[in-house]
Design a protein around this motif. Sequence first.
Motif, PDB file in Angstrom:
ATOM      1  N   SER A  87      -5.639  -5.599  -8.179  1.00 12.50           N
ATOM      2  CA  SER A  87      -5.526  -4.573  -8.389  1.00 12.50           C
ATOM      3  C   SER A  87      -7.223  -4.523  -7.142  1.00 12.50           C
ATOM      4  CB  SER A  87      -5.403  -3.373  -9.028  1.00 12.50           C
ATOM      5  OG  SER A  87      -5.343  -2.415  -7.818  1.00 12.50           O
ATOM      6  N   TYR A  88      -6.303  -4.397  -5.723  1.00  9.72           N
ATOM      7  CA  TYR A  88      -7.341  -4.087  -4.571  1.00  9.72           C
ATOM      8  C   TYR A  88      -7.015  -3.111  -3.998  1.00  9.72           C
ATOM      9  CZ  TYR A  88      -9.178  -8.742  -5.993  1.00  9.72           C
ATOM     10  OH  TYR A  88      -8.920  -9.963  -6.939  1.00  9.72           O
ATOM     11  N   GLY A  89      -8.699  -2.464  -3.966  1.00 13.45           N
ATOM     12  CA  GLY A  89      -8.723  -1.109  -2.464  1.00 13.45           C
ATOM     13  C   GLY A  89      -9.533  -1.620  -1.291  1.00 13.45           C
ATOM     14  N   ALA A  90      -9.329  -0.863   0.175  1.00 14.51           N
ATOM     15  CA  ALA A  90     -10.092  -1.302   0.733  1.00 14.51           C
ATOM     16  C   ALA A  90     -10.243   0.062   1.581  1.00 14.51           C
ATOM     17  CB  ALA A  90      -9.409  -2.554   1.819  1.00 14.51           C
ATOM     18  N   CYS A  91     -11.247  -0.110   2.307  1.00 15.11           N
ATOM     19  CA  CYS A  91     -12.217   1.310   3.587  1.00 15.11           C
ATOM     20  C   CYS A  91     -12.088   0.246   4.635  1.00 15.11           C
ATOM     21  CB  CYS A  91     -12.356   2.498   2.761  1.00 15.11           C
ATOM     22  SG  CYS A  91     -13.977   1.987   2.396  1.00 15.11           S
ATOM     23  N   VAL A  92     -12.137   1.475   6.094  1.00 12.01           N
ATOM     24  CA  VAL A  92     -13.061   0.138   6.703  1.00 12.01           C
ATOM     25  C   VAL A  92     -13.501   1.406   7.568  1.00 12.01           C
ATOM     26  CG1 VAL A  92     -12.303  -0.202   9.441  1.00 12.01           C
ATOM     27  CG2 VAL A  92     -10.305  -0.929   6.973  1.00 12.01           C
ATOM     28  N   ARG A  93     -14.939   1.150   7.973  1.00  9.82           N
ATOM     29  CA  ARG A  93     -15.894   2.165   8.853  1.00  9.82           C
ATOM     30  C   ARG A  93     -15.467   1.138  10.278  1.00  9.82           C
ATOM     31  NH1 ARG A  93     -19.516   4.874   5.756  1.00  9.82           N
ATOM     32  NH2 ARG A  93     -19.252   4.462   3.520  1.00  9.82           N
ATOM     33  N   CYS A  94     -15.810   2.125  11.624  1.00 13.17           N
ATOM     34  CA  CYS A  94     -16.094   0.944  12.843  1.00 13.17           C
ATOM     35  C   CYS A  94     -17.176   1.290  12.901  1.00 13.17           C
ATOM     36  CB  CYS A  94     -15.052   2.450  13.995  1.00 13.17           C
ATOM     37  SG  CYS A  94     -15.466   3.688  14.182  1.00 13.17           S
ATOM     38  N   ILE A  95     -18.196   0.681  13.834  1.00 14.11           N
ATOM     39  CA  ILE A  95     -19.617   0.576  14.249  1.00 14.11           C
ATOM     40  C   ILE A  95     -19.803   0.143  15.771  1.00 14.11           C
ATOM     41  CG2 ILE A  95     -21.300  -0.952  13.922  1.00 14.11           C
ATOM     42  CD1 ILE A  95     -20.023  -2.473  11.614  1.00 14.11           C
ATOM     43  N   ALA A  96     -20.853   1.478  15.920  1.00 14.59           N
ATOM     44  CA  ALA A  96     -20.522   1.657  16.734  1.00 14.59           C
ATOM     45  C   ALA A  96     -21.355   0.701  17.740  1.00 14.59           C
ATOM     46  CB  ALA A  96     -21.558   3.102  17.876  1.00 14.59           C
ATOM     47  N   PRO A  97     -21.351   0.439  19.605  1.00 12.75           N
ATOM     48  CA  PRO A  97     -21.834  -0.855  20.028  1.00 12.75           C
ATOM     49  C   PRO A  97     -23.734  -1.025  19.671  1.00 12.75           C
ATOM     50  CG  PRO A  97     -20.696   0.230  21.751  1.00 12.75           C
ATOM     51  CD  PRO A  97     -20.676   0.920  20.626  1.00 12.75           C
ATOM     52  N   CYS A  98     -24.175   1.010  19.448  1.00 10.08           N
ATOM     53  CA  CYS A  98     -25.542   1.084  18.802  1.00 10.08           C
ATOM     54  C   CYS A  98     -25.774   0.596  17.668  1.00 10.08           C
ATOM     55  CB  CYS A  98     -25.985   2.272  19.385  1.00 10.08           C
ATOM     56  SG  CYS A  98     -24.772   3.472  18.133  1.00 10.08           S
ATOM     57  N   GLY A  99     -25.150   0.452  17.203  1.00  8.75           N
ATOM     58  CA  GLY A  99     -25.327  -0.025  15.542  1.00  8.75           C
ATOM     59  C   GLY A  99     -24.578   1.164  14.395  1.00  8.75           C
ATOM     60  N   CYS A 100     -24.029   2.156  14.533  1.00 12.08           N
ATOM     61  CA  CYS A 100     -23.965   3.550  14.210  1.00 12.08           C
ATOM     62  C   CYS A 100     -22.640   3.118  13.362  1.00 12.08           C
ATOM     63  CB  CYS A 100     -24.083   5.023  14.546  1.00 12.08           C
ATOM     64  SG  CYS A 100     -25.675   4.842  15.051  1.00 12.08           S
ATOM     65  N   GLU A 101     -22.406   3.080  12.474  1.00 14.81           N
ATOM     66  CA  GLU A 101     -21.334   3.078  11.643  1.00 14.81           C
ATOM     67  C   GLU A 101     -20.620   4.748  11.485  1.00 14.81           C
ATOM     68  OE1 GLU A 101     -21.576   1.936   7.767  1.00 14.81           O
ATOM     69  OE2 GLU A 101     -21.944  -0.186   7.956  1.00 14.81           O
ATOM     70  N   SER A 102     -18.816   4.495  11.060  1.00 13.36           N
ATOM     71  CA  SER A 102     -18.618   5.840  11.010  1.00 13.36           C
ATOM     72  C   SER A 102     -18.685   5.973  10.061  1.00 13.36           C
ATOM     73  CB  SER A 102     -17.179   5.609  11.441  1.00 13.36           C
ATOM     74  OG  SER A 102     -16.230   4.910  10.697  1.00 13.36           O
ATOM     75  N   ALA A 103     -18.054   7.704   9.185  1.00  8.45           N
ATOM     76  CA  ALA A 103     -17.806   6.957   8.033  1.00  8.45           C
ATOM     77  C   ALA A 103     -16.840   7.095   7.702  1.00  8.45           C
ATOM     78  CB  ALA A 103     -16.500   9.306   7.648  1.00  8.45           C
ATOM     79  N   PRO A 104     -16.096   6.199   6.094  1.00  9.05           N
ATOM     80  CA  PRO A 104     -15.424   4.877   6.196  1.00  9.05           C
ATOM     81  C   PRO A 104     -14.097   6.577   5.791  1.00  9.05           C
ATOM     82  CG  PRO A 104     -16.283   6.284   4.365  1.00  9.05           C
ATOM     83  CD  PRO A 104     -16.426   6.832   4.987  1.00  9.05           C
ATOM     84  N   SER A 105     -12.763   5.423   6.215  1.00  6.66           N
ATOM     85  CA  SER A 105     -11.143   5.719   6.328  1.00  6.66           C
ATOM     86  C   SER A 105     -10.982   6.174   4.815  1.00  6.66           C
ATOM     87  CB  SER A 105     -10.975   4.559   6.719  1.00  6.66           C
ATOM     88  OG  SER A 105     -10.624   3.625   5.752  1.00  6.66           O
ATOM     89  N   GLN A 106      -9.578   6.517   4.877  1.00  6.35           N
ATOM     90  CA  GLN A 106      -9.029   6.298   3.763  1.00  6.35           C
ATOM     91  C   GLN A 106      -8.644   5.087   2.193  1.00  6.35           C
ATOM     92  OE1 GLN A 106      -5.873   8.857   3.392  1.00  6.35           O
ATOM     93  NE2 GLN A 106      -7.119  11.114   3.637  1.00  6.35           N
ATOM     94  N   TRP A 107      -9.534   5.453   1.351  1.00  9.41           N
ATOM     95  CA  TRP A 107      -8.547   3.931   0.651  1.00  9.41           C
ATOM     96  C   TRP A 107      -7.360   3.853   0.519  1.00  9.41           C
ATOM     97  CZ3 TRP A 107     -12.353   0.727  -1.704  1.00  9.41           C
ATOM     98  CH2 TRP A 107     -13.710   0.938  -1.169  1.00  9.41           C
TER      99      TRP A 107
END
Length: 162
Positions: A87-107
């Motif tokens: 069983s697997y789970g995943a979440c995603v973060r977006c990365i801005a051009p400056c390299g900063c990451e967003s908060a994670p999406s829901q799993w």
Amino acid sequence: SGPPPAPGWRCAHGSLVPAPAAPELIPFEEAGRSILIQWPVVVHAAAYSVELFEEGSSAVERFNRTVPENLTEALVELRVVNLQPGSYGACVRCIAPCGCESAPSQWSFLPPAWLASPPPLPSGWAAPPPLQAGVHSVPHAMGPPQPAYLQPPTALLATNPG
């Protein structure tokens, strides 16, 4: 006293980094050893970071997915192959051009493909009667609602003229 804090979707450099929508996990190999992870595009993202978690393991594997310059699709995809059955789970973060990451999406979670029976029902939920070959069950208007994994599949309608 300094500037006011930036909203959660803007990084310290001023880039937009909203959290992506929760991803969808789709098995794409019969043995359940490969997963397609997809999510809607975040317009200002330069890349994405996907965290994949296997239930029963404490390890979280991280994958980076750059955004092609000419991306025209509405969904971003990441295919992960050669996984152990589970069983697997995943979440995603977006990365801005400056390299900063967003908060994670829901799993989002994908139950193991090799499970022979559905998980136990919470108290108060009744399992549907077994179906006979060629007989389809119609949910009753009265009675407790059934979880989605116990409801019969809906029929597909052909829309081809002629």
